[in-house]
Design an enzyme around this catalytic site. Structure first.
Site, PDB file in Angstrom:
ATOM      1  N   CYS A  29      -3.022  -0.412  -0.891  1.00  0.00           N
ATOM      2  CA  CYS A  29      -2.712  -0.993   0.423  1.00  0.00           C
ATOM      3  C   CYS A  29      -3.998  -1.399   1.135  1.00  0.00           C
ATOM      4  O   CYS A  29      -4.591  -2.409   0.778  1.00  0.00           O
ATOM      5  CB  CYS A  29      -1.847  -0.034   1.235  1.00  0.00           C
ATOM      6  N   HIS A  51       2.477   1.088  -2.169  1.00  0.00           N
ATOM      7  CA  HIS A  51       2.058   2.490  -2.352  1.00  0.00           C
ATOM      8  C   HIS A  51       2.713   3.078  -3.604  1.00  0.00           C
ATOM      9  O   HIS A  51       3.783   3.682  -3.508  1.00  0.00           O
ATOM     10  CB  HIS A  51       2.467   3.322  -1.138  1.00  0.00           C
ATOM     11  N   GLU A  73       2.022   5.657  -5.146  1.00  0.00           N
ATOM     12  CA  GLU A  73       2.047   7.135  -5.159  1.00  0.00           C
ATOM     13  C   GLU A  73       3.406   7.705  -4.759  1.00  0.00           C
ATOM     14  O   GLU A  73       3.747   8.818  -5.140  1.00  0.00           O
ATOM     15  CB  GLU A  73       0.942   7.704  -4.249  1.00  0.00           C
TER      16      GLU A  73
HETATM   17  N1  GLN Z   1      -3.622  -1.312   7.930  1.00  0.00           N
HETATM   18  C1  GLN Z   1      -3.178  -2.117   6.853  1.00  0.00           C
HETATM   19  C2  GLN Z   1      -1.945  -2.925   7.215  1.00  0.00           C
HETATM   20  O1  GLN Z   1      -1.284  -2.607   8.165  1.00  0.00           O
HETATM   21  C3  GLN Z   1      -2.934  -1.287   5.627  1.00  0.00           C
HETATM   22  C4  GLN Z   1      -1.809  -0.316   5.768  1.00  0.00           C
HETATM   23  C5  GLN Z   1      -1.794   0.741   4.710  1.00  0.00           C
HETATM   24  O2  GLN Z   1      -2.769   0.932   4.009  1.00  0.00           O
HETATM   25  N2  GLN Z   1      -0.699   1.463   4.567  1.00  0.00           N
HETATM   26  O3  GLN Z   1      -1.590  -3.857   6.539  1.00  0.00           O
END
Ligand code: GLN
Length: 545
Positions: free
Chosen positions: A380, A516, A518
């Site tokens: 992310c 994600h 994970e």
């Molecule tokens: N802050 C980034 C976004 O909002 C990444 C979010 C995250 O890593 N879950 O896109």
């Protein structure tokens, strides 16, 4: 009609009720019993999405896009349960429902009260977990018996037994049996007090799970049983173990499955726990060992990255390797440089995150991994920082994400105002009215993988579905320039619009994903990307030995 197991906790918090509920689920599944697990949380936040990970640990995300308590992560890792909006309720959510009904006039002039209106709403929430024909539904009540907040939940589960029938409801209580060194004795008094408290509100536990540092002798079990009004064989020792994945095996050894089976008159074969035995063996006797740096912001509280650290462990299980975690504060990299903090590691991971703190440190970590050819996994925000680093250093752009610099010349990561939502089939607007400046893309979305890439190598299939929790996206305006310079877009949404995965050529293993992964890793089914990342780290280490 499903059977219900209610799990409560006493004496102190942090005894591992979530693990106990999840491990019970694993044990029942190993007997061919279908289960689901629900968490009822006493806090007033409507969902944990707004809670600081520093305080409450990670926000777990379900397929249907709910931000939930991290215990749901344990449930999914231990069992085949796919959690959804029906698996987590908070006091806030319950009250919200009741107040909405009251405003609509649904109560026809009634005085709306905790009993019966709130307790009715809690019972309705409990019933909502039966989304399928489950044999057993395990319901974990957050908090500790004696807390003011959990009272309505305890009252609701007390009433529930009368409605569902005695033969269909079982109360399991998790307590602590401390060992007092000076006396050389295990003490049962805290457990007695906790059960007394529970009985005062009308709940007689059927099974006691006693957290303990050492085995409970038959004498100790008899004493607890006598004072707590239960059978001695219903006193289960939940002894400290090296890995949580040993808990289903311990529960089996203590006969928990037999107790539940007897209580519910279920007749099932002996559980097959061979997969769990293998998992534990691989954790305890690994062949390899690697060290992975996690470069993040919340490195002080490990629970903030619960699913991530578990997924890394699973990647180790898949490769027969111990994975040592080296926590690195991104701001420290800013101050001291990447070389000082990352020179000893076999892999570098930048996890998800929000806000600008430590961003430049994360970008330095990416550069170090790229240049020194250390396996890199960006999740992310970790993908976004990889894109920013590549844009700056390889393409010579003055690049950033608009999350960190709204006026930046080359916004390679930005807030996409409109996007096609494959789940709803609608065009979504990222409205600006949210306090963080845009609504999030939450939950499972499909992704198409390009053949011949590392991602394809890892997954072995073209179409996958992974969970998201973010606002910002890769800016397609820069797609051509970046790919011309060597960035590979190895995964995208089916319409090709949303970049989901990026990779680098001429690097042993460098992969960033917008989702994600994970959240979907389990010890018995390690996630392909974590498996591949750890494999690359082992290869790197072997090469340099
Ligand atoms: N802050 C980034 C976004 O909002 C990444 C979010 C995250 O890593 N879950 O896109």
């Amino acid at each position: 009609m499903p059977k219900y197991i209610f799990v409560t906790g006493g004496v102190v918090s942090g005894l591992g009720k979530g693990i106990a509920a999840a491990a019970t689920g694993a044990l029942l599944e190993a007997k061919g019993i279908s289960v689901t697990i629900q968490k009822l949380d006493p806090y007033i936040n409507v969902d944990p999405g707004t809670l600081s990970p520093f305080e409450h640990g990670e926000v777990f995300v379900t397929d249907d896009g709910c931000e939930t308590d991290l215990d749901l992560g344990h449930y999914e890792r231990f069992t085949h349960v796919r959690t959804s909006v029906f698996n987590n309720y908070t006091t806030g959510k319950i009250y919200n429902n009741v107040i909405t009904k009251e405003r609509r006039g649904d109560y026809l002039g009634d005085t709306v009260q905790v009993v019966p209106h709130i307790t009715d709403a809690i019972k309705e929430a409990i019933r909502s977990a039966a989304t399928r024909d489950y044999d057993v539904i395990i319901v974990e009540i957050g908090g500790t018996v004696g807390d003011i907040e959990s009272l309505p939940f305890l009252e609701a589960i007390r009433q529930f037994r009368y409605e569902a029938g005695r033969e269909n409801v079982l109360y399991m209580h998790l307590t602590l049996v401390p060992y007092i060194k000076a006396a050389g004795e295990l003490k049962s008094k805290p457990t007695q007090h906790s059960v007394k408290e529970l009985r005062a509100i009308g709940i007689q536990p059927d099974i006691l799970l006693c957290r303990t540092e050492m085995p409970l002798s038959p004498d100790v079990k008899r004493k607890i049983a006598l004072h707590c009004n239960i059978e001695p064989d219903a006193v289960i020792a939940a002894i400290d173990v090296e890995t949580v994945y040993e808990v289903p095996l311990c529960f089996k050894a203590e006969g928990l499955d037999k107790l539940i089976e007897k209580k519910f008159s279920l007749n099932r074969p002996e559980p097959d726990l061979s997969l769990w035995t293998e998992v534990v063996k691989r954790i305890k006797e690994p062949k390899f060992e690697v060290t992975i740096a996690i470069v993040g912001k919340y490195v002080g509280l490990k629970d903030a990255y619960k699913s991530l650290t578990e997924a890394l462990l699973h990647g180790g299980i898949a490769n027969n390797a111990r994975v040592n975690l080296h926590w690195v504060d991104a701001e420290e990299i800013e101050a001291r440089g990447a070389e000082v903090l990352l020179s000893e590691v076999d892999g570098i991971l930048v996890p998800g995150g929000f806000g600008s703190r430590g961003i430049e440190g994360k970008i330095k970590a990416v550069r170090y991994a790229r240049e020194k050819k250390i396996p890199y996994f960006g999740i992310c925000l970790g993908m976004q920082t990889a894109v920013i680093e590549f844009s700056r250093d390889v393409c010579g752009l003055s690049a950033n994400s608009t999350e960190f610099d709204t006026g930046i010349k080359e916004p390679v990561i930005y807030l996409m105002e409109r996007w096609y939502n494959h789940r709803t089939g609608k065009i979504e607007e990222r409205t600006k009215d949210s306090h963080m400046g845009g609504t999030m893309r939450l939950g499972a979305y499909p992704c198409v993988i390009k053949e011949g890439t590392r991602a394809f190598n890892a997954y072995g299939i073209k179409e996958i579905s992974e969970r998201h929790r973010h606002r910002y996206e890769f800016n397609n305006k820069y797609r051509e320039l970046l790919t011309k310079n060597g960035l590979i877009i190895s995964g995208a949404s089916p319409d090709g619009e949303l970049v989901e995965m990026v990779e680098l050529r001429n690097h042993p293993w460098f992969l960033g994903c917008q989702f994600h992964p994970e959240f979907k890793s389990k010890p018995i089914e390690p996630h392909p990307l974590f498996r591949a990342f750890i494999e690359a780290a082992i290869r790197k280490k072997e090469l340099f030995l």
